[in-house]
Design an enzyme around this catalytic site. Sequence first.
Site, PDB file in Angstrom:
ATOM      1  N   LYS A1190       0.853  -1.197   0.000  1.00 47.08           N
ATOM      2  CA  LYS A1190       0.000   0.000   0.000  1.00 47.08           C
ATOM      3  C   LYS A1190       0.881   1.235   0.000  1.00 47.08           C
ATOM      4  O   LYS A1190       1.819   1.343   0.804  1.00 47.08           O
ATOM      5  CB  LYS A1190      -0.941   0.021   1.203  1.00 47.08           C
ATOM      6  CG  LYS A1190      -1.851   1.244   1.212  1.00 47.08           C
ATOM      7  CD  LYS A1190      -2.952   1.142   2.253  1.00 47.08           C
ATOM      8  CE  LYS A1190      -2.471   1.554   3.616  1.00 47.08           C
ATOM      9  NZ  LYS A1190      -3.584   1.658   4.582  1.00 47.08           N
ATOM     10  N   ASP A1222      -3.581   4.906  -0.879  1.00 43.81           N
ATOM     11  CA  ASP A1222      -4.352   5.507   0.210  1.00 43.81           C
ATOM     12  C   ASP A1222      -4.210   7.022   0.139  1.00 43.81           C
ATOM     13  O   ASP A1222      -3.126   7.570   0.333  1.00 43.81           O
ATOM     14  CB  ASP A1222      -3.832   5.003   1.555  1.00 43.81           C
ATOM     15  CG  ASP A1222      -4.672   5.502   2.723  1.00 43.81           C
ATOM     16  OD1 ASP A1222      -5.685   6.186   2.477  1.00 43.81           O
ATOM     17  OD2 ASP A1222      -4.320   5.203   3.879  1.00 43.81           O
ATOM     18  N   GLU A1248      -7.900   3.868  -1.242  1.00 46.27           N
ATOM     19  CA  GLU A1248      -8.631   4.227  -0.019  1.00 46.27           C
ATOM     20  C   GLU A1248      -8.970   5.712  -0.022  1.00 46.27           C
ATOM     21  O   GLU A1248      -8.102   6.550  -0.302  1.00 46.27           O
ATOM     22  CB  GLU A1248      -7.795   3.904   1.224  1.00 46.27           C
ATOM     23  CG  GLU A1248      -7.529   2.442   1.442  1.00 46.27           C
ATOM     24  CD  GLU A1248      -6.666   2.214   2.672  1.00 46.27           C
ATOM     25  OE1 GLU A1248      -6.739   3.037   3.616  1.00 46.27           O
ATOM     26  OE2 GLU A1248      -5.896   1.241   2.673  1.00 46.27           O
ATOM     27  N   ASP A1271     -12.147   3.902   4.562  1.00 43.85           N
ATOM     28  CA  ASP A1271     -11.255   3.915   5.723  1.00 43.85           C
ATOM     29  C   ASP A1271     -11.762   4.946   6.727  1.00 43.85           C
ATOM     30  O   ASP A1271     -12.507   4.620   7.641  1.00 43.85           O
ATOM     31  CB  ASP A1271      -9.827   4.230   5.280  1.00 43.85           C
ATOM     32  CG  ASP A1271      -8.818   4.115   6.428  1.00 43.85           C
ATOM     33  OD1 ASP A1271      -9.246   3.900   7.566  1.00 43.85           O
ATOM     34  OD2 ASP A1271      -7.614   4.248   6.177  1.00 43.85           O
ATOM     35  N   LYS A1299      -9.495  -0.031  11.263  1.00 43.42           N
ATOM     36  CA  LYS A1299      -8.538   0.150  12.352  1.00 43.42           C
ATOM     37  C   LYS A1299      -9.308  -0.001  13.663  1.00 43.42           C
ATOM     38  O   LYS A1299     -10.088   0.878  14.047  1.00 43.42           O
ATOM     39  CB  LYS A1299      -7.894   1.527  12.279  1.00 43.42           C
ATOM     40  CG  LYS A1299      -7.050   1.769  11.035  1.00 43.42           C
ATOM     41  CD  LYS A1299      -6.424   3.168  11.077  1.00 43.42           C
ATOM     42  CE  LYS A1299      -5.539   3.410   9.865  1.00 43.42           C
ATOM     43  NZ  LYS A1299      -6.324   3.507   8.608  1.00 43.42           N
TER      44      LYS A1299
END
Length: 1720
Positions: A1190, A1222, A1248, A1271, A1299
């Site tokens: 990533k 991301d 993301e 996210d 997360k």
Amino acid sequence: MSLHQLTSSPSSILPFHTTTLPPRKTAVNIPSTRRRFAHLRQRDYGPNFKIVRNSVQEEVKLLETGEAELLLAACITRTLHPALTLELGLERIKDAVEELRAKDCSAKAGMYRFQIAVSPGSKSLSWFCCQDPSLGVFPQFFVSTGVEKSTNKFLSFSRTRGVFGIGAVFYIKTRSCSASEDQIAFRRLTCNITCLYSVLKIGFVLNVPILSYVFHISLKFFGDFTPSRYQSVDSTHPLAYGLFENKSFYMFIPQIELVESDGLSILTATLAWDDSSLCAYEEAFDDMIYLTTALAMPVEDKCLNRSVSSVLKKFNMMVDEHARMVYMLSNVLMPLILQKNASLSSQFSLRLSATVSISNNMLDQSRDVGCSLKESANINTLWASLMIEECYRLGLTYFCIAPGSRSSPLAIAATCHPMISCIACFDERSLAFHAIGYARGCQKPAVVITSSGTAVSNLLPAVVEASQDFLPLLLLTADRPPELLDTGANQAINQVNHYSSFVRHFFSLPAPTDIISTRMVLTTIDSAVYHATSSPCGPVHINCSFREPLENTPQEWSKSCLKGLEFWVSSGQPFTTYIHSQTSFAHSSLADVLGIIQRAKRGLLLIGALFKEDDIYAALLLAKHLKWPVVTDILSGLRLRKYKSSFSKPDEGILFVDHLDHSLLSAEVKQWIKPDAIVQIGSRITSKRISQMLQDCFPCSYILVDDHPSRHDPSHIITHRIHSSISQFTDWVLESCVTTHISSKWTSFLRSINMMVDWEISFLINLENSLTEPYVAHVTSETLDYGSTMFVGNSMPIRDADMYGNGSSLRENIHGNDALSTSGFPFHWIQVAGNRGASGIDGLLSTAIGFAVGHNKKVVCVIGDVSFLHDTNGLALLKQRISRKQVTIVVINNHGGAIFSLLPIANTAEEEILNKYFYTSHNVGIHNLCSAHGVKHVHVHTKAELQKALIESQHEDVDCVIEVESSIDANSNFHSYLRQFACQAASHAFSTISQLSVLNSFPQDSVPIKIRKLESIKYRIQLFAPLTTTPADGHHSKHYREGFVLTLYLEDGSRGIGEIAPLGVHKENLLDVKEQLQFLTHAIKGAPLHSSLPLLKGSFSDWISTNLGIPPDSLLPSVRCGLEMAILNAIAAAEGSTMLNLLHPCAPKEECSIKSLNVKICALIDSDGTPEEVAHLAATLVEEGFSAIKLKVARRANPIEDAIVIQEIRKKIGFQVQLRADANRKWSFDHALQFGANVKDCALQYIEEPVNDEDDIIKFCEESGLPVALDETIDNLQENPLKMLARFKHNGIVAVVIKPSFVGGFEKAALIARWAQQQGKMAVISAAFESGIALSAYVLFSCFLEMQNAELCRIMNKEPASPVAHGLGTYKWLKEDVTTDPFCIHRGAVTGFMEASVFEAGQTLVNYNLNQNSLIQCFKAEEVRKYQLTVDVEGVTFSINMQELGDERNDNVIVFLHGFLGTSEDWIPIMKAMSASSRCIAVDLPGHGGSKMQVNDDMDHGANLSMKVVADMLHKLFLILTTSKVTIVGYSMGARIALYIALRCSNMVKGAVLISGSPGLDDEVKRKVRCVKDDFLACAIISHGLELFIETWYSGELWRSLRSHPQFNQIVASRMKHDDVRALAKALSDLSTGRQPSLWEDLKHNKSPILLIVGEKDEKFKKIADSMCSKLEDGIDDPVKHLHTMVKIPDSGHAVHIENPLHVIHSISEFVLRLNVLDS
């Protein structure tokens, strides 16, 4: 000033002499009702009983308005535990009154009110009608409520609800601002009435004033649901009734009242005393004792089987047809003025004395029955009239008439009767089903009239249903005379015993003739109705032969047949009165039943079909007493429950197992569920699986209770059959005081399994995009309000409702039913009916419409399309809107009989045969049928359309058909889908909790294993590189990571580790986390751990709210994540297992198997450097073995530059490696599109958060074509995130990056992951640069999700998903770790990719050793320093208890002042949280806790605890404690003191925090009233004890929110800890809001910063705080004006610091920080 010192201005109420009232020509005088019941002691209740009363005029003293207001302000209301019957309620009130009377009372005046919930069968109208005139207590009244435009025609004992009152406590005289001098009004008042009913101009004129009566009745009489037994009484006065004369009101308070509500009735008793103007204390109590004794005699129910009018006739009521009632919105005491837009209604009866009675809209029209009978045209007319009149006198007032010639005499007699309601239908079958629907609704028979021939046969299906389900029904079938039978005459068939054994009674009347006495006709009807309404209830058939003429053609007949009817004609009563014998339980013969109940360890209470509210109420009381798990059938009335608060659900005292049916799909659960005793209330059970389980449990004790003698035992397993009413059985069990010893393991297992299956079903039904039939059952039950009922059709609708009905939905907007708080139950039940006697699909629509008529509520009917087509003639009945509320018919149109698709035949028969002979497929246009009948039709295809249609139907007064489009195949597939997942959920729950040997090993009646302590250590570890995300506070070096390590210790010595490492993205910081940790260190000690915690699906949220007493969402996300981690690891340690085995019981447990489990890891790259440099780094990672990378993007000036980096990486590493990007929401939509256009050929697995506006995410997917991952979007989810996630079902969103420390722990992370996996999206667990502790936990959690996804694919018949590379590559940033064995990953021997070992991660969490070099500071529970300080103020020595936390050298001093009844102990949790940065001191205010006060010898009067004295005392304490200024935090009374000190002693105050505080009262009248109220309460503390006072105190409106707190009982118990009760009472009186100086104007001159904290639910103090803010803003030369702040704390009411302490801590901390900045 006390009450007895008030100046009274007594005047005489209108003089009264007992008189006979001539018709409309006599002045009506209002009687005195002061009674002493001097002869009640000798009452033998015999037939000659009589109360002797003074026959001369009796003077009655009145209270002036001011006196009354003060007395009413002193009123204390006590709520008693619910009673099963009205008689028991009266007995409990009497016992409570006697208990109080036995205690000395120092108050010279006062008022008490007692209220208790009784069964809904306690009818106000019935009690009014059953009053013995010789009792001599007046006034007595009944007023109907809840019916618009009510008429006497629809008045009945079963359907009519209202209010009954008797007696008078005292009278009040007040002034009116308007009204003519020649009016007298009878008026009912309440201080917060919302609707006003007035009855005007009921006059009897003879040169006297016009007599007018006014009732004020609140349609919303009760407030919101309150989930506790404490009834809100802060309303604040009892109800008053009154008279109006010469511009003055004369009101009185009734002594006894009964108010009916949905599901129960509220019985209220009020008494008052005043030595100077009313009566003595003992006399008031004696009056109530004697009155409740007199009224507590069992009320005969003979009037229930009569017409209301016939019963009321014995009172010689006067009627005025011009009387009317008006209701209008009003919140104040209004003068007698009719509003232009007021709605009119009237229905009441008022008895002013034994001879003076007035009624409006209650009696039938004046009819001379004898004359009308003699004038009958012919003998047919005579007999028919007698039959109809006798039916009416027996209370049968609803007639269903089918057209026909032979039945003409009956039809004409019924339609001409002024008090009978008739409905007609051309289809006899529909008509008969309509009649049994009516009987279902009101438990009274309707009368069906038909012609002869096949018309009679068409009634058979309904007769069968009524017989099988014990529904009363009276069939009057016309017939040819005997000479026309068997002759070929038209419409002549053999109708004798036509219904065989399906009727309870049959009689064939001869053709009318004057040779036979008409008494035979009357006794025939009497006998038939008795058989229909006696157990077992059912249909009765009277065959009525008629010769011609059938019309009213005159024909001679002899009047001699009327001989002996004179008394019947004049009495208005039925000819024959049947008296039911009262049976009682023989205790000796039922002793073994009690023994079975008492010995049961695994008891199960099964509640079947119940149709009477009394039975439902009794079943609830039984369930609460037994404490057994309760399984409720959909027809029990308890399957669908509406809760006011989510807090109330887990602590309601009853464990409802709503999903036993689907739980039994699991073989393990089915094998385990073996009850040792079953009590079944009500006969019928819908679920086949539950019935099979009961059979499999045999032999075990199986007790069936129902009010009929029939055998309902298809499996032949019932061991005890009790034939009694549910109420009678419950009364017997409660009276027997039997104790139960149910196994804790039995209940905890059932609770956990049910919770999991409930979560699974709700999750899947709501997740499914299409409109499914289970969703129809789910949402239909959810949208019902407490004023509605449901009727479910047979076949699939009732099964779906039973399986998928929402059994515990929240209704935050419920208003108008505070009565349920008195009931002791935190929910309202929704009654459900259905035709389950023979369970046919015929006549369902007609039955539902009849049910609406009988039940007098809105009805939602859910039926299938075939059932609807089978009874389309019922639409003709729907169109006739007679005395009912609206009906909403939900037709599930799957174009055939869908139930057969779920039966074995669907797997064996050919499709053509299924469609034609089983499904009976059709294409009938339902909308065309509705159009033909003029019925509103709505066709829905989506969930949103259905919800909208249902909501609109509940608010419109229009009948409606909602057609739901469905299909047989889709329905079959989704049902199968639900069953498989429910089975898996039940098995998973059972396996999970079964493996927890330690948590399940606690002995009977003991508690689970508890938490011993929680410790936290702050760590700081060095990083190789700066974080990719900069912390919000910016204080820490980018090359370090800080956080906390938690260690949770259990009582058995086990320990679990967790980590909290806020990153700053969520505005979390280490200081906030530290405060919450210190709070948890205190709050968590001693909390029990439950076996349901590893299930995750709501179990942690329930545990946090129940055991920690805080809203789950008040914990910071990182704190909750670390707490869940520590708890799971502690449980795993206790079980000798790992977190993975807890979460997934099927995970390998052997070491060799565990070592084969690995989790793929995705590497992380920051985008610093040139494209070539970044590409080189990526290539290096690929060489190490990473299969996924990533890249952080949106770090460069131009998105095209990021695209170039992506292109270079892809060129360097090829296309075999997964590549992710991301953007962290840093691009605008246009910039994101630019990036997308340049990387569309780079095969990104996903990007993301490409856009900074989440509303553009779907648009970006569609326009760019790039796959997207969520996210940050999921980081801000609330407690129920599914609704928000539903926006992102788009196929372009392929993953969610979770997360756990951002979303708030493993429970929320698991929910989000499950949603993603169910949608076919990747669930990627990502770290936030935590240490190896959290990374190890994330590895185990990631493995759990992978295993979960594999199960989903198996159930959904999908190909197994490829393993996901999880975002744990942040480990490469760690230069050092918190543990001595750093977290590391290896190249897998099998895959060759970089993977984390599940075994090693588990070992890290079990056998961890902390790296001492990384630890900065250890936080343990700090001991509270307790001491006393002594100060003298104005001749009084105060010894004040103090509690202190924090560094004594800290100049930042915070002093905490509690509220009334509190102590310094209340503040300990908050002080623990703040003691690291402040010196926290809490004080026991005078009279509270352990503080004492002593008056010096030279004082010639008692000590004064005025606001000034207390403030001076605290000021002296401050000088002893510190030389610095202090910050004062005060709550309620403490807030008033804190404000006084801040305004009057500003030199000592740095700032003031006022929690639910007030500057006092600035209105002199209100101040005077409040003083009297607090003085009386102070007297009550001394006279009646602290325990009773506290119970009463916390029943107030102010504590509504607190009462729903899961730890409310513990909170109340803590209020008993006061050493000096008299000093406590003095504090209440002297520190009264009415005595303290008003500080409103002082606010303008304030010099101290002030923080106002109020609860979001505390409407009263929110308004006060708003006003205070306005005053502070108007401050003159206020140098700190900019620091004044008001904070509204969510999820809390008045006691904010108890209900939501973490938000309060945060608010105070921020305020103190601003004060410190100001100082510096």
